[in-house]
Every structure is written in C-alpha cells, then in structure tokens.
Design a protein around this motif. Structure first.
Motif, PDB file in Angstrom:
ATOM      1  N   THR A   1       0.812  -1.212   0.000  1.00 14.56           N
ATOM      2  CA  THR A   1       0.000   0.000   0.000  1.00 14.56           C
ATOM      3  C   THR A   1       0.846   1.262   0.000  1.00 14.56           C
ATOM      4  OG1 THR A   1      -0.119   0.051   2.427  1.00 14.56           O
ATOM      5  CG2 THR A   1      -1.813  -1.201   1.255  1.00 14.56           C
TER       6      THR A   1
ATOM      7  N   ARG B   1      -2.518   6.580  -4.882  1.00 15.31           N
ATOM      8  CA  ARG B   1      -3.150   6.061  -3.668  1.00 15.31           C
ATOM      9  C   ARG B   1      -3.546   7.200  -2.727  1.00 15.31           C
ATOM     10  NH1 ARG B   1      -2.296   0.674  -3.921  1.00 15.31           N
ATOM     11  NH2 ARG B   1      -0.555  -0.055  -5.199  1.00 15.31           N
TER      12      ARG B   1
ATOM     13  N   GLY C   1      -3.656   4.364   1.504  1.00 12.86           N
ATOM     14  CA  GLY C   1      -3.012   3.370   0.665  1.00 12.86           C
ATOM     15  C   GLY C   1      -3.922   2.762  -0.381  1.00 12.86           C
ATOM     16  N   ASP C   2      -5.226   3.002  -0.338  1.00 13.68           N
ATOM     17  CA  ASP C   2      -6.135   2.487  -1.362  1.00 13.68           C
ATOM     18  C   ASP C   2      -5.878   3.186  -2.697  1.00 13.68           C
ATOM     19  OD1 ASP C   2      -7.272   0.840   0.465  1.00 13.68           O
ATOM     20  OD2 ASP C   2      -9.180   1.927   0.623  1.00 13.68           O
ATOM     21  N   MET C   3      -5.921   2.420  -3.793  1.00 14.33           N
ATOM     22  CA  MET C   3      -5.725   3.018  -5.112  1.00 14.33           C
ATOM     23  C   MET C   3      -6.997   3.750  -5.530  1.00 14.33           C
ATOM     24  SD  MET C   3      -4.573   1.346  -8.761  1.00 14.33           S
ATOM     25  CE  MET C   3      -6.243   1.169  -9.380  1.00 14.33           C
TER      26      MET C   3
END
Length: 455
Positions: free
Chosen positions: A272, A328, A379-381
C-alpha cells in the motif's frame, strides 16, 4: 677302406629297418568294428530354418562347401538407408523497444507487417493487455513466417511479463509472468552533501532519496539540517528473476540520525505504500505516499507556470511518474468528488474531516467502482497517473486544502493526525522494534571496515 666299411654298414642297417617295418605291418591284428565306428563319428550340423522364415533384415549368404562339411552360415544385416530429417530453417526475428509516443501499429509497420496482420496482432494482444499503456522501455518481438506474415508477436512489458500471440489456424495468446525471488538488502552510509549523493556513493538505489524527501520533507530541512556526517541506514527489498531486477526496489526501513534527532520510517509489506514516521522512537505520523517512487517535480509555492509562462501560486506538489502508475489515498476519508475540473483534468477529491480535503489531479483513469461517498483507507488506489487538463506530461498534482485554503502537503501535520486516527498506531511501535532488529541482523554480516558495503 674305412669309407667302404661305413657305406656297407649303412646299407645293412637300412635293410634291417625295412624288414622290421614289413614284419610289424604283416603281423598286426584287425581293428574292432565298434572302435572303428567311434573313430568315424562326426557331430551333426544344426538344421537352419528356410531363408523365407529369416528376419527380413537378415540375408543368408550362400557358401560353397565340400561334401559332408557344413560350415557355419554367416548372416549379415541389410543396410537400410537412414531417413533424412527435414530441418526447418530458423525463422527471422525482429525486435526493438518502443520509442516515446509510438503505438503498437507503428512498431509493427516498421517490422514489415501488412495492415491486416497488424490489426490481427493488435486484436489478439489487446485481449490480454491494454495497449494504451504501452510506453517507452517496453519491447516488441516479431517472428515472421516464410511467406512474410507473422508467426508470433510478443510484447515485453513491466516486471518481466511477456504477452505472446501465436498465429496459425487461429490466434493463441498466452501471458508469461516470471516468479521473482524477493531479496532483502541493507546498507549504511554517511551523508556529506545530500541524500542522493550518499546513496549513490554507497551503491544503494539513489531513487530512495525521493521517497525520504516525501516522507520527511515536513520535518527535516535537507538544505539546512544536513551539515555533513549524518548517518543514514537503509533496508529494502528487490524482486529478481535470476540476475535481472523486476520492477523497482522498495524501501522497507530507513533511519536518518541527525545527531540531535533520530528520524525513522517503516514501510509495510502489503504494497500500500503506507508508512509510519518515528521521531526518537515515538510515532510522529502515519502517511501513505500518493505515488510510490515518483520524482518530486514541483513543490508548493509561487513558480513560473510551465504552460502559461507567468508567475503563479502552485497550490500543491507535483510527482512525475509514468503514465498509468497507481495513485493512492494518503489518509483515510470519504470520496467527495470524482470528475473533471478544468485545468486539473480528471480529479478525485477525498474529505478526511470537515476541515481537510486532498485533491489528486491530472489522472488518466479512476477505478470503475469509485464513487462519491465511498469510504477509502490510506493506501487504497483511487486512480492512475495521467496528463489530463493543463499538463506538460504525465504527473500527479497532489493538493491538501484546510478550510478550503491550500497548504503545503509536505509540512502540514493535520493530515498526518487524520491518518493516525485510523486505528493503526497501536501496532506501530511493534513494527519499529521488528524493523530495527531485522536491520541490525542484516548489517551485522557486513564488513566493519566498509560502512558503505551493500549486503
């Protein structure tokens, strides 16, 4: 006289001998019949099969033999001619890398393929790979059949992945991805002028200087705080297939000792990019890089606009990266906007609390399921690097706004506080202790005479 006596003696002796022989022959008894039969016995010769019953590849050679004598029959193998193998001549292979701005069709045209063959190859390869993501550094291999058409077309893309289309009765496409070995490396060096120079001199990836600048830019003034003699210790991971590096090395842990302050950064292994920053052993902030490993191409503040040429306020920071690189979220929050905003191009905006918002601009694409009101974690795309809007090339414009006003993303601590409230700070100290122990174990095997040795 003596000679006459000698000759006469020899004559008499000879006659006596002849007489004795004659008398012996005359008086001999006849041989018994059984003994005569045994002396005349001979072994019978084996009976050979008729010639037509022999193996087809064996031939009995006729022999002229005296009556009653059967010499062994000699057999010889028939000399059958060995079949000639047809060896297909090697097919010509054409290869080269993709140049900036080129399309697959342009590359295949240079390889000498006809328009119909190029269209068939693009259709086959496009089923497994988005050809819009083709970029410089990727490779194309074309194996041509004797009649001039393609026998196979292969794309060599990122991380050693190869997409191969074979053309026969119908196209067959396969994706070949190598299984890399993950290698952990560590090193220690002294900073005399800059982080980049120190890493490069120690044969460590100099690109880590960009990652550290992103992480520590708000807490460390790298022009004033680095006076020379500071210690930098780094641990990272590399994916390798044989001796070839796959992708880019990833930082796992870094420790910068300024003498009066010790900054440490620990990255997780979940991909992430979410990192925890420590100051003197205590959690300072939790931060996820918007674009991992990108180059910081423009900072916050007034600058000469690269398109319009006049001096304007730059309300964020720019990260130069390849088209399609994942972008991200840097902190948890809810998506407040997905769409287009003039010169920003395609944009995603995330609200982290009633006062703080982050903006990610110039995106080339966003995930299909991303929508307003959706909850995202650090950290999520949330998109991919692009050049939409007013941009001179692929980059991410990353912006932090507090109460609607832009602030420096590399120095504002309120966004870091939003990340700390995500419930992950409780494991941060355990992660630091584990990272310190792993780094110490790795460096123990290095030569004490060379502090810059790469392990």
């Amino acid at each position: 006289m003596r000679l006459r006596y000698l000759a006469a003696g020899l004559t008499v002796a000879g006659g006596a001998s002849m007489a004795a022989v004659g008398m012996a022959s005359f008086g001999k008894e006849p041989v018994p019949p059984a003994l005569a039969a045994a002396a005349a016995w001979q072994p019978e010769m084996p009976t050979l099969p008729p010639p037509e019953t022999l193996a087809p590849d064996l031939v009995a050679l006729p022999l002229d033999s005296p009556p009653g004598v059967r010499p062994p029959v000699v057999l010889a193998a028939a000399a059958a001619p060995a079949p000639m193998l047809e060896v297909e001549p090697p097919l010509p292979t054409w290869s080269r890398e993709v140049a900036p701005g080129e399309t697959l069709d342009a590359v295949l045209a240079e390889a000498g393929l006809a328009a119909a063959d190029r269209a068939e190859a693009a259709l086959a390869l496009g089923a497994e790979y988005d050809l819009r993501r083709l970029r410089p550094g990727h490779g194309v291999d074309v194996v041509k059949a004797p009649e001039g058409g393609p026998r196979a077309v292969t794309l060599r893309v990122d991380d050693g992945v190869r997409i191969e289309a074979s053309f026969g009765a119908r196209p067959v496409v396969r994706v070949m991805a190598p299984e890399p070995e993950i290698v952990s490396l560590a090193g220690e060096t002294r900073v005399e002028s800059s982080l980049f120079a120190a890493l490069d001199a120690a044969d460590m990836p100099a690109r880590f200087a960009v990652d550290l600048a992103q992480m520590l830019g708000g807490a460390v003034d790298f022009r004033r705080d680095l006076g020379g003699g500071e210690t930098l210790r780094v641990m990272w991971r590399e994916a390798r297939v044989g001796d070839d590096l796959v992708g880019q090395p990833e930082l796992a842990f870094a420790a910068l000792d300024l003498g009066d302050a010790l900054f440490e950064v620990a990255w997780p292994e979940d991909g992430t990019g979410r990192a925890t920053i420590y100051l003197d052993g205590e959690v300072q902030r939790i931060f996820a890089q918007p674009v991992e490993g990108a180059r910081l191409s423009s900072v916050f503040g007034r600058r000469v606009h690269p398109v319009f040429g006049n001096v304007r306020m730059h309300t964020g920071v720019d990260f130069a990266a390849a088209q399609g690189t994942p972008v991200r979220a840097t902190a948890p929050g809810r998506v407040s906007f997905v769409g287009w905003r003039g010169g920003y191009g395609r944009v995603v905006e995330i609200a982290h609390d009633p006062e703080i918002m982050t903006r990610y601009a110039h995106l080339s694409a966003v995930p299909g399921g991303l929508s307003e009101g959706q909850r995202v974690a650090a950290g999520d795309m949330i998109g991919r690097v692009g050049a939409t809007g007013t941009a001179t090339g692929p980059n991410l414009h990353y912006e932090v706004r507090v109460d609607g006003r832009p602030t420096d993303p590399l120095s504002d601590e309120r966004l870091a506080e939003a990340a700390e409230h995500d419930g992950q700070a409780d494991v941060a100290l355990e992660r630091l202790a584990e990272a310190r122990a792993t780094l110490e174990d790795a460096l123990t095997g290095a030569s004490p005479d060379d502090p810059n040795e790469r392990l």
